[in-house]
Write an enzyme that holds these catalytic residues in place. Structure first.
Site, mmCIF file in Angstrom:
data_model
loop_
_atom_site.group_PDB
_atom_site.id
_atom_site.type_symbol
_atom_site.label_atom_id
_atom_site.label_comp_id
_atom_site.label_asym_id
_atom_site.label_seq_id
_atom_site.Cartn_x
_atom_site.Cartn_y
_atom_site.Cartn_z
ATOM 1 N N LYS A 1 -1.641 4.070 0.203
ATOM 2 C CA LYS A 1 -2.939 3.403 0.207
ATOM 3 C C LYS A 1 -4.068 4.361 0.565
ATOM 4 C CE LYS A 1 -1.217 -1.230 1.425
ATOM 5 N NZ LYS A 1 -1.270 -2.319 2.444
ATOM 6 N N PHE A 2 -5.250 4.050 0.020
ATOM 7 C CA PHE A 2 -6.491 4.769 0.320
ATOM 8 C C PHE A 2 -6.407 6.239 -0.062
ATOM 9 C CE2 PHE A 2 -5.891 1.474 3.700
ATOM 10 C CZ PHE A 2 -6.748 0.529 3.144
ATOM 11 N N ARG A 3 -5.508 6.536 -1.038
ATOM 12 C CA ARG A 3 -5.327 7.913 -1.528
ATOM 13 C C ARG A 3 -4.816 8.865 -0.453
ATOM 14 N NH1 ARG A 3 -6.688 8.281 -6.526
ATOM 15 N NH2 ARG A 3 -6.555 10.559 -6.457
ATOM 16 N N LEU A 4 -4.211 8.313 0.584
ATOM 17 C CA LEU A 4 -3.596 9.144 1.629
ATOM 18 C C LEU A 4 -2.131 9.356 1.266
ATOM 19 C CD1 LEU A 4 -5.268 7.498 4.750
ATOM 20 C CD2 LEU A 4 -5.976 9.544 3.479
#
Length: 206
Positions: free
Chosen positions: A181-184
């Site tokens: 998620k959230f490009r993490l």
């Protein structure tokens, strides 16, 4: 399964990249609708200009990753000229990607012969009939060549063409990427100085 979608222990010090790749490929075989062994192969020509195309991975072990092709094709000539290549697997259903790069060697005649004879008859004939990557004056010319080689090898085994064999990429880096998620995202890279050296594991910023 953890929240990252990775099996517990996938990235522990005890794991090495070939075993991890095997687990991921097995997952892809159960999840991907078509060609879970499809992979983009990147090469460079004599002018330093890159090329990329899709092929099918046909084998892998701790020596490297194998695919087969016409050595007179564009990718065949570029790999024979540079002896280096890169691969990228992307399994959309799993939100996973594996990248690798390294030196390239030609597989043994025994390996190439065994795989060639395992192919369907039409594919073996096609390896003779197709002048891969060269201009084709029309579809009829290809169909005519297929008919000619089908007649020539109507009896007995179809021998492997001398210009058709396999390449093995012997990676010095293999990166495993998994969406979060959230490009993490999770990014783990295994590195080594040479194909015979031990692996070192590095976690990368996404």
């Amino acid at each position: 399964m953890s929240e990252t979608g990775l099996t517990s222990g996938d990235f522990t010090e005890e794991n090495e990249p070939f075993a991890l790749f095997g687990f991921w490929l097995k997952d892809a075989e159960a999840s991907e609708l078509n060609d879970p062994n499809a992979v983009a192969v990147a090469t460079v020509d004599e002018n330093g200009l890159p090329n990329v195309r899709m092929v099918l991975l046909k084998d892998f072990d701790n020596r490297g990753f194998v695919f087969y092709t016409n050595f007179e094709s564009q990718k065949g000539q570029e790999i024979l000229g540079q002896k280096k290549a890169a691969m990228c697997f992307h399994w959309k259903s799993l939100r996973r990607q594996v990248r690798l790069r390294g030196e390239v060697e030609v597989v043994s005649d025994e390996e190439a012969d065994a795989y060639y004879q395992s192919r369907p008859l039409g594919s073996r004939i096609g390896a003779w009939a197709s002048k891969q990557s060269r201009p084709l004056e029309g579809r009829f010319a290809l169909e005519k060549a297929v008919a000619e080689y089908t007649a020539r090898y109507a009896l007995g085994n179809v021998p492997r063409p001398p210009h058709w064999s396999g390449f093995r990429i012997k990676p010095t880096s293999i990166e495993f990427w998994h969406d979060r998620k959230f490009r993490l995202h999770d990014r783990i890279e295994f590195r080594r100085e040479t194909p015979d050296a031990p692996w070192h594991k590095v976690r990368m910023y996404p």
